[in-house]
Design an enzyme around this catalytic site. Structure first.
Site, mmCIF file in Angstrom:
data_model
loop_
_atom_site.group_PDB
_atom_site.id
_atom_site.type_symbol
_atom_site.label_atom_id
_atom_site.label_comp_id
_atom_site.label_asym_id
_atom_site.label_seq_id
_atom_site.Cartn_x
_atom_site.Cartn_y
_atom_site.Cartn_z
ATOM 1 C CD GLU B 63 -1.625 -2.456 1.525
ATOM 2 O OE1 GLU B 63 -0.447 -2.628 1.916
ATOM 3 O OE2 GLU B 63 -2.435 -3.390 1.446
ATOM 4 C CG HIS B 132 -10.312 -6.268 8.840
ATOM 5 N ND1 HIS B 132 -9.006 -6.335 9.223
ATOM 6 C CD2 HIS B 132 -10.386 -6.987 7.690
ATOM 7 C CE1 HIS B 132 -8.328 -7.078 8.346
ATOM 8 N NE2 HIS B 132 -9.142 -7.469 7.403
HETATM 9 C C1 LIG Z 1 -2.072 -4.343 4.724
HETATM 10 C C2 LIG Z 1 -3.141 -5.229 4.216
HETATM 11 N N1 LIG Z 1 -3.493 -5.182 2.921
HETATM 12 C C3 LIG Z 1 -4.455 -5.984 2.449
HETATM 13 C C4 LIG Z 1 -5.085 -6.861 3.277
HETATM 14 C C5 LIG Z 1 -6.179 -7.769 2.734
HETATM 15 N N2 LIG Z 1 -5.711 -9.142 2.747
HETATM 16 C C6 LIG Z 1 -6.094 -10.005 3.710
HETATM 17 S S1 LIG Z 1 -5.385 -11.489 3.523
HETATM 18 C C7 LIG Z 1 -4.616 -11.029 2.114
HETATM 19 C C8 LIG Z 1 -3.787 -11.991 1.326
HETATM 20 C C9 LIG Z 1 -2.491 -12.253 1.910
HETATM 21 O O1 LIG Z 1 -1.848 -13.203 1.144
HETATM 22 P P1 LIG Z 1 -0.647 -13.985 1.725
HETATM 23 O O2 LIG Z 1 0.209 -13.091 2.572
HETATM 24 O O3 LIG Z 1 0.048 -14.662 0.608
HETATM 25 O O4 LIG Z 1 -1.301 -15.044 2.712
HETATM 26 P P2 LIG Z 1 -2.386 -16.165 2.397
HETATM 27 O O5 LIG Z 1 -3.727 -15.550 2.554
HETATM 28 O O6 LIG Z 1 -2.136 -16.656 1.030
HETATM 29 O O7 LIG Z 1 -2.156 -17.176 3.450
HETATM 30 C C10 LIG Z 1 -4.888 -9.699 1.829
HETATM 31 C C11 LIG Z 1 -4.343 -8.994 0.670
HETATM 32 C C12 LIG Z 1 -4.729 -6.873 4.625
HETATM 33 N N3 LIG Z 1 -5.326 -7.668 5.521
HETATM 34 N N4 LIG Z 1 -3.748 -6.067 5.078
#
Ligand SMILES: Cc1ncc(C[n+]2csc(CCOP(=O)(O)OP(=O)(O)O)c2C)c(N)n1
Lengths: 356, 354
Positions: B63, B132
């Site tokens: 971000e 959130h």
């Molecule tokens: C700073 C931030 N940006 C976006 C999100 C929304 N978000 C929640 S889980 C996720 C995916 C994260 O992917 P990854 O780190 O690969 O973990 P996975 O869900 O695949 O286990 C996102 C983008 C968030 N929670 N925090």
């Protein structure tokens, strides 16, 4: 190989190639006899995590757990393998998908299930929910949903240990998307600068919600190479092979413990269910059924069970008894959670500050 | 005469994007999930198919950096919209947004312009919890150089988003998730709603309820209930927090003499404080009673549904506040939750998860 798999580690590519070959059966090297006991306990640990998560999925539609849930079904080997390489007093932190890490580290099941039910008996007293887990007694010092945000905090745990001369290792569990955040890079730089006793355990499951690697990271380098760029020692491998994960994590923990600085671990794995929630989502089109099936053939639990069977070290009767016991434990946790009181409304503003 | 076309707030947002993307090749959308199958709660669904993934693009989970990238692109001739599914994620980018983008025109002596939109969703319910659910509109509204808008209707959502994209200054566009499924009349094609003036959502003479975003919906429900008792409330939709149209509020207070502010955020140092301070400074003599704020309790959002019910203020709280400023006796019925209503769900069809 699909382009979006190209930047996953060699192990992921290997695993996929294996899974998509005609036989659809992964390689099953035999287990050295000295590791049979370890393998059995890893299998039990993974099975417990899966049964808990399947119970969450089964019961989610009752609408008693009124919070987002992110399941790690399919990814159990990473949590089980890494945590089995740790000592009880070592520390761990995680993010939004943390049930497996919490449980593998020894987190209290009852407190986790109660937390998901929003009850006063939950590990956060109903303040947090599924994405906020903590069990200090188990060395699990917190999981929160902002992607990447516990990476520097875990780095701070290791920093404090080093400053205070406490012989302990910290693990920061993270996903592939978390490596895109600035704090990831800032933390690794600091950890290497100060040779902190920390392991960054990255579960690369190829997706960030529905966004594949291809839209997020260049296919010209693997994630572990970023860590290497910060000077960290890096290890990577098949994250669906619990014994392999355990070996990598043991190696990482030994060098971190010996004062040789941080280690980055990239584990190739795959989430089976939808990003958030109990369902399945292959039909919505962000990933193919074929890819899913290829990974499903690499089920870390079935694979380890098969290897134990091949080594004549799988006791089906004992295993069935253990599963029954786990199920009793899970049922009890849910029953206790559903019967537990909600936090008192008058307590709403408690814990904003230390009590006067 | 044919009745006006009604579409949802989410569809109105999508239409605003489609309109701008079609009219101006310099418009680009970036954000985690803008091109995914869920299309950002349906607000960007399939736009990447229509306009290409180079203009409607997913991005790394980064971000802070991506806000700077969008700023650079804006400075260099484009009109980027950066999207965040939760406002909480946008906080990672505060330097690029508040210290860089907001200052750019000013600190370079007015020679530069920053046609950048940062869009973020706020929400409540279903265990959104401490990280959130934050409604931090006042943070952004505090910063000279940013414009901050929070439309409450589908009509305004489309018109203000188009205006924001066409604006030459950085605009923070905040949507409450519970507004997305609400429907209302929305003109087809291109139109704008100016970033500034308030909207009188309902006229009345007994009290002014100034509300923002989703709280406008709650305020209108409160006004309905009060009207049934003969209390006519004026509901002012403060759809733009900066620049703030203080004048329209002042005029309303001169008519009603009483003020209740409903903001789905914390009271301390918030927009509600700013509105009341503005009225106190400029129209103190018009006030017949001390103003009241209807805001969140002064603690982070608890996840438990049992606490969420007491946490989020709703129509009943606004009605109760109106009684107070009118010096009427309290009515226990205000805070009753109607049978079957679950306060952590945006609509009865919702079964989680967000
Ligand atoms: C700073 C931030 N940006 C976006 C999100 C929304 N978000 C929640 S889980 C996720 C995916 C994260 O992917 P990854 O780190 O690969 O973990 P996975 O869900 O695949 O286990 C996102 C983008 C968030 N929670 N925090």
């Amino acid at each position: 190989m699909p382009r979006h798999l190209a930047s996953a580690s060699a192990a992921a590519a290997l695993a996929t190639a294996t899974a998509t070959s005609t036989a659809m059966t992964p390689m099953t090297p035999s287990i050295p006899s000295a590791q049979l006991e370890l393998a059995t306990s890893l299998l039990r640990s993974m099975e417990r995590i899966r049964l808990v998560e399947e119970a969450i999925a089964d019961r989610y539609s009752r609408q008693q757990m009124r919070c987002p849930v992110h399941l790690s079904i399919g990814q159990e080997a990473a949590a089980a393998g890494v945590c089995a390489a740790l000592r009880a007093d070592d520390l761990a932190m995680s993010g939004h998908r943390s049930h497996a890490h919490y449980l593998a580290k020894g987190g209290n099941l009852d407190a986790m299930i109660a937390e998901m039910h929003g009850r006063a008996t939950g590990c956060c007293g109903g303040r947090g929910g599924s994405m906020h887990l903590i069990d200090r007694a188990a060395g699990f010092l917190g999981a929160v949903p902002i992607v990447g945000s516990t990476i520097p905090i875990a780095t701070g745990l290791a920093f404090a240990d080093k400053q205070r001369g406490i012989q302990r290792v910290t693990v920061a569990f993270l996903g592939d998307a978390a490596t895109e955040e600035g704090v990831f890079h800032e933390s690794l730089n600091f950890a290497q600068l100060h040779r902190l006793p920390i392991i960054y355990a990255c579960e690369n499951n190829l997706y960030s919600v529905y966004s594949p690697m291809r839209v997020r990271q260049p296919d010209t380098r693997a994630i572990h190479q970023i860590a290497a760029g910060h000077g960290l020692r890096t290890l990577h491998g098949d994250g669906n092979d619990a014994l392999a994960v355990h070996a990598l994590a043991s190696d990482a923990a030994a060098s971190a413990r010996a004062g040789e600085g941080p280690v980055f671990l990239e584990l190739a794995t795959y989430r089976w269910r939808e990003h958030c929630g109990p369902g399945w989502d292959n039909h919505i089109g962000y990933r193919t059924e074929e890819e899913y099936l290829a990974w499903r053939a690499l089920d870390p639990i079935a694979r380890l069970q098969k290897r134990l069977t091949d080594a004549h070290a799988f006791d089906a009767t004992a295993y069935a008894t253990e599963i029954k016991a786990i199920q009793v434990e899970i049922d009890r946790a849910f029953a206790a959670a559903e019967a537990a009181p909600f936090p008192a409304n008058a307590s709403m503003a408690d814990h904003v500050y230390a009590a006067a | 005469m044919t009745p006006p076309r009604e579409i949802s707030y989410a569809a109105a947002i999508r239409e605003a994007f489609a309109t701008c993307l079609a009219r101006d090749p310099s418009v680009v959308l970036m954000g985690l999930g803008v091109s995914d199958p869920k299309g950002f709660f349906g607000t960007t669904i399939n736009l990447h198919l229509e306009f290409g993934e180079d203009r409607v693009m997913d991005m790394p989970c980064a971000e802070a950096g991506m806000t700077g990238v969008a700023l650079g692109a804006a400075v260099n001739g484009m009109r980027p919209v950066i999207n965040h599914q939760r406002l909480d994620f946008a906080l990672l980018s505060m330097d690029q947004l508040c210290t860089q983008a907001a200052k750019w025109r000013y600190m370079f002596g007015g020679k530069e312009r920053v046609p950048l939109v940062m869009r973020a969703i706020i929400g409540r319910g279903w265990g959104q919890g401490p990280q959130h659910s934050q409604s931090l509109q006042s943070w952004f509204a505090h910063i000279p150089g940013l414009k901050v808008v929070m439309p409450a209707t589908p009509h305004d959502a489309k018109g203000m988003l188009i205006a924001a994209i066409e604006d030459d200054d950085p605009v923070v566009f905040l949507e409450h998730r519970w507004l997305h499924h609400l429907t209302g009349p929305v003109p087809e094609g291109h139109y704008t709603v100016p970033l500034g003036p308030t909207r009188t959502a309902r006229s009345g003479d007994k009290v002014t309820i100034a509300a923002m975003s989703y709280m406008v919906i709650e305020a209108l429900e409160a006004a309905d209930r009060l009207a049934a008792e003969g209390i006519e409330a004026e509901v002012i939709d403060v759809r733009c927090l900066r620049p703030l149209d203080r004048e329209s509020l002042i005029q309303s207070i001169w008519r009603t003499g009483r003020l209740v502010v409903a903001d789905g955020a914390w009271a301390s140092a918030g927009m509600s404080a700013e509105l009341i301070a503005s009225i106190s400074e400029s129209a103190f003599g018009a006030l017949k009673a001390a103003p009241k704020r209807v805001c969140l309790p002064d603690c982070p959002t608890p996840t438990s549904p049992s606490l969420a019910a007491d946490y989020y203020p709703r129509a009943g709280h606004i009605a109760a506040a109106v009684r107070e400023v009118l010096d009427l006796p309290p009515n226990d019925a205000d805070l009753l939750v109607p049978a079957g209503v679950e306060l952590d769900k945006p609509n009865p069809a919702f079964t989680g998860p967000f």
